[in-house]
Design an enzyme around this catalytic site. Structure first.
Site, mmCIF file in Angstrom:
data_model
loop_
_atom_site.group_PDB
_atom_site.id
_atom_site.type_symbol
_atom_site.label_atom_id
_atom_site.label_comp_id
_atom_site.label_asym_id
_atom_site.label_seq_id
_atom_site.Cartn_x
_atom_site.Cartn_y
_atom_site.Cartn_z
ATOM 1 N N SER A 294 0.850 -1.187 0.000
ATOM 2 C CA SER A 294 0.000 0.000 0.000
ATOM 3 C C SER A 294 0.885 1.236 0.000
ATOM 4 O O SER A 294 1.980 1.222 0.591
ATOM 5 C CB SER A 294 -0.874 0.007 1.253
ATOM 6 O OG SER A 294 -1.505 1.254 1.400
ATOM 7 N N TYR B 41 -0.657 -0.371 10.573
ATOM 8 C CA TYR B 41 -0.800 -0.763 9.163
ATOM 9 C C TYR B 41 0.319 -0.151 8.318
ATOM 10 O O TYR B 41 0.958 -0.831 7.515
ATOM 11 C CB TYR B 41 -2.169 -0.304 8.659
ATOM 12 C CG TYR B 41 -2.487 -0.711 7.237
ATOM 13 C CD1 TYR B 41 -2.830 -2.014 6.924
ATOM 14 C CD2 TYR B 41 -2.466 0.232 6.200
ATOM 15 C CE1 TYR B 41 -3.136 -2.393 5.623
ATOM 16 C CE2 TYR B 41 -2.783 -0.127 4.899
ATOM 17 C CZ TYR B 41 -3.117 -1.444 4.608
ATOM 18 O OH TYR B 41 -3.412 -1.799 3.310
HETATM 19 N N1 LIG Z 1 -8.878 -2.118 -0.109
HETATM 20 C C1 LIG Z 1 -7.959 -1.160 -0.203
HETATM 21 O O1 LIG Z 1 -8.299 0.038 -0.412
HETATM 22 C C2 LIG Z 1 -6.494 -1.494 -0.131
HETATM 23 C C3 LIG Z 1 -5.565 -0.460 -0.375
HETATM 24 C C4 LIG Z 1 -4.217 -0.729 -0.324
HETATM 25 C C5 LIG Z 1 -3.795 -2.029 -0.055
HETATM 26 N N2 LIG Z 1 -4.703 -3.019 0.182
HETATM 27 C C6 LIG Z 1 -4.189 -4.363 0.469
HETATM 28 O O2 LIG Z 1 -4.807 -5.316 -0.375
HETATM 29 C C7 LIG Z 1 -4.873 -6.585 0.279
HETATM 30 C C8 LIG Z 1 -6.295 -7.117 0.187
HETATM 31 O O3 LIG Z 1 -7.156 -6.169 0.816
HETATM 32 P P1 LIG Z 1 -8.747 -6.166 0.660
HETATM 33 O O4 LIG Z 1 -9.144 -4.747 0.546
HETATM 34 O O5 LIG Z 1 -9.190 -7.158 -0.370
HETATM 35 O O6 LIG Z 1 -9.156 -6.659 2.135
HETATM 36 P P2 LIG Z 1 -10.422 -7.458 2.674
HETATM 37 O O7 LIG Z 1 -11.601 -7.237 1.836
HETATM 38 O O8 LIG Z 1 -10.486 -7.111 4.118
HETATM 39 O O9 LIG Z 1 -9.971 -8.985 2.492
HETATM 40 C C9 LIG Z 1 -8.882 -9.460 3.233
HETATM 41 C C10 LIG Z 1 -8.675 -10.918 2.917
HETATM 42 O O10 LIG Z 1 -7.548 -11.360 3.712
HETATM 43 C C11 LIG Z 1 -7.947 -12.513 4.417
HETATM 44 N N3 LIG Z 1 -7.164 -12.683 5.630
HETATM 45 C C12 LIG Z 1 -7.048 -11.848 6.693
HETATM 46 N N4 LIG Z 1 -6.237 -12.394 7.621
HETATM 47 C C13 LIG Z 1 -5.839 -13.589 7.123
HETATM 48 C C14 LIG Z 1 -5.006 -14.624 7.604
HETATM 49 N N5 LIG Z 1 -4.428 -14.566 8.809
HETATM 50 N N6 LIG Z 1 -4.781 -15.712 6.812
HETATM 51 C C15 LIG Z 1 -5.375 -15.807 5.602
HETATM 52 N N7 LIG Z 1 -6.197 -14.879 5.110
HETATM 53 C C16 LIG Z 1 -6.425 -13.775 5.870
HETATM 54 C C17 LIG Z 1 -9.442 -12.352 4.656
HETATM 55 O O11 LIG Z 1 -10.006 -13.619 4.949
HETATM 56 P P3 LIG Z 1 -11.355 -13.834 5.814
HETATM 57 O O12 LIG Z 1 -12.472 -13.841 4.812
HETATM 58 O O13 LIG Z 1 -11.135 -15.141 6.485
HETATM 59 O O14 LIG Z 1 -11.452 -12.685 6.791
HETATM 60 C C18 LIG Z 1 -9.867 -11.793 3.306
HETATM 61 O O15 LIG Z 1 -9.981 -12.824 2.355
HETATM 62 C C19 LIG Z 1 -4.396 -6.334 1.709
HETATM 63 O O16 LIG Z 1 -3.063 -6.743 1.853
HETATM 64 C C20 LIG Z 1 -4.521 -4.848 1.881
HETATM 65 O O17 LIG Z 1 -3.628 -4.330 2.849
HETATM 66 C C21 LIG Z 1 -6.045 -2.778 0.155
#
Ligand SMILES: NC(=O)c1ccc[n+]([C@@H]2O[C@H](COP(=O)([O-])OP(=O)(O)OC[C@H]3O[C@@H](n4cnc5c(N)ncnc54)[C@H](OP(=O)(O)O)[C@@H]3O)[C@@H](O)[C@H]2O)c1
Length: 240
Positions: A144, A159
């Site tokens: 990020s 974070y």
């Molecule tokens: N969304 C944004 O705006 C944004 C921006 C910058 C970076 N990112 C990065 O993009 C990535 C994905 O984010 P997202 O927005 O898709 O988040 P999200 O919707 O919260 O999804 C997170 C995913 O990670 C899984 N997870 C969490 N802890 C875990 C663990 N210990 N072992 C295995 N799986 C785990 C969750 O599984 P469960 O279903 O079991 O909870 C879910 O499938 C992250 O690394 C985040 O930091 C996101």
């Protein structure tokens, strides 16, 4: 040759979309889920979208068992050529730019660190040696711009620090692979997906999961002439 990818945290959000795009592009896709039932449900949802994936149970926070788990998964499904370290958590409270360094608890810091840093580190250590030995590998760390040292701000301290560390892991592992296996086609990069409408990003986010997944998927499929050890947003380099 048909390559195989493992995506962590692919039950929803950006990971789910990366799994969809990789599977549709003909890559054998392992959908990582910490909860078995959620992994099966996500697999069924993807099948309904014509994307065939195989669910594997993987809690990235269970770092102690990751080496054995990776041996087991590769024994059952074959070598992993592409690792997408996507699973991540944002648990700083209160949410947003008001989450102060002075509110940060050790517990929030530890929990964030285990999932966002120790997990990807353990997975890289488990899978990179095999990639180097086989002469091919792609690792994409879904990071990020919140972790960008060149534009650091306050808010979300746990974070932000975790994503800066994930960026460091990207540089360290890319440098070590280049030094130890100079003739192998290994590319290790970090991607910022932008502010994406997911459970983490919230409804106010500006980008779709399709847009968020685009750069990680591009990095997962880089040709041999592609970059390594870089940080990318919208397929363009960004400052660390
Ligand atoms: N969304 C944004 O705006 C944004 C921006 C910058 C970076 N990112 C990065 O993009 C990535 C994905 O984010 P997202 O927005 O898709 O988040 P999200 O919707 O919260 O999804 C997170 C995913 O990670 C899984 N997870 C969490 N802890 C875990 C663990 N210990 N072992 C295995 N799986 C785990 C969750 O599984 P469960 O279903 O079991 O909870 C879910 O499938 C992250 O690394 C985040 O930091 C996101």
């Amino acid at each position: 040759m048909r390559r195989q990818a493992l995506i962590t945290g692919a039950t929803r959000g950006i990971g789910f979309e990366i799994a969809r795009q990789l599977a549709l592009s003909g890559i054998s896709t392992l959908l990582g889920a910490r909860d078995e039932a959620k992994g099966v449900l996500a697999t069924e949802k993807l099948a309904a979208l014509n994307a065939v994936v195989t669910p594997v149970v993987l809690d990235v926070a269970a770092t102690g068992i990751i080496p054995d788990r990776m041996i087991e998964i590769e024994r059952n499904h074959g070598p992993i050529d592409i690792l997408i370290n996507n699973a991540g958590i944002l648990i700083d409270t209160p949410r947003g730019f008001s989450s102060s360094l002075f509110d940060l608890s050790d517990e929030t810091m530890r929990e964030t660190w285990v999932t966002n840093v120790l997990g990807p580190t353990a997975l890289t250590r488990a899978l990179l040696p095999g990639m180097m030995a086989r002469g091919y590998g792609r690792i994409v760390n879904v990071s990020s711009r919140a972790g960008q040292l060149s534009d650091m701000h306050f808010g979300f301290p746990a974070y932000r620090m975790s994503k800066s560390a994930l960026n460091a892991l990207t540089r360290i592992s890319a440098a070590e692979a280049a030094a130890k296996a100079p003739s192998a086609d290994i590319k290790i990069n970090a991607a910022c997906p932008g502010w994406v409408k997911t459970e983490m990003g919230g409804a106010g986010a500006t980008r779709s999961v399709m847009e968020g997944a685009e750069t990680p998927v591009w990095l997962a499929k880089l040709p041999a002439a592609g970059p390594t050890g870089g940080f990318f947003h919208d397929k363009s380099p960004v400052a660390w």
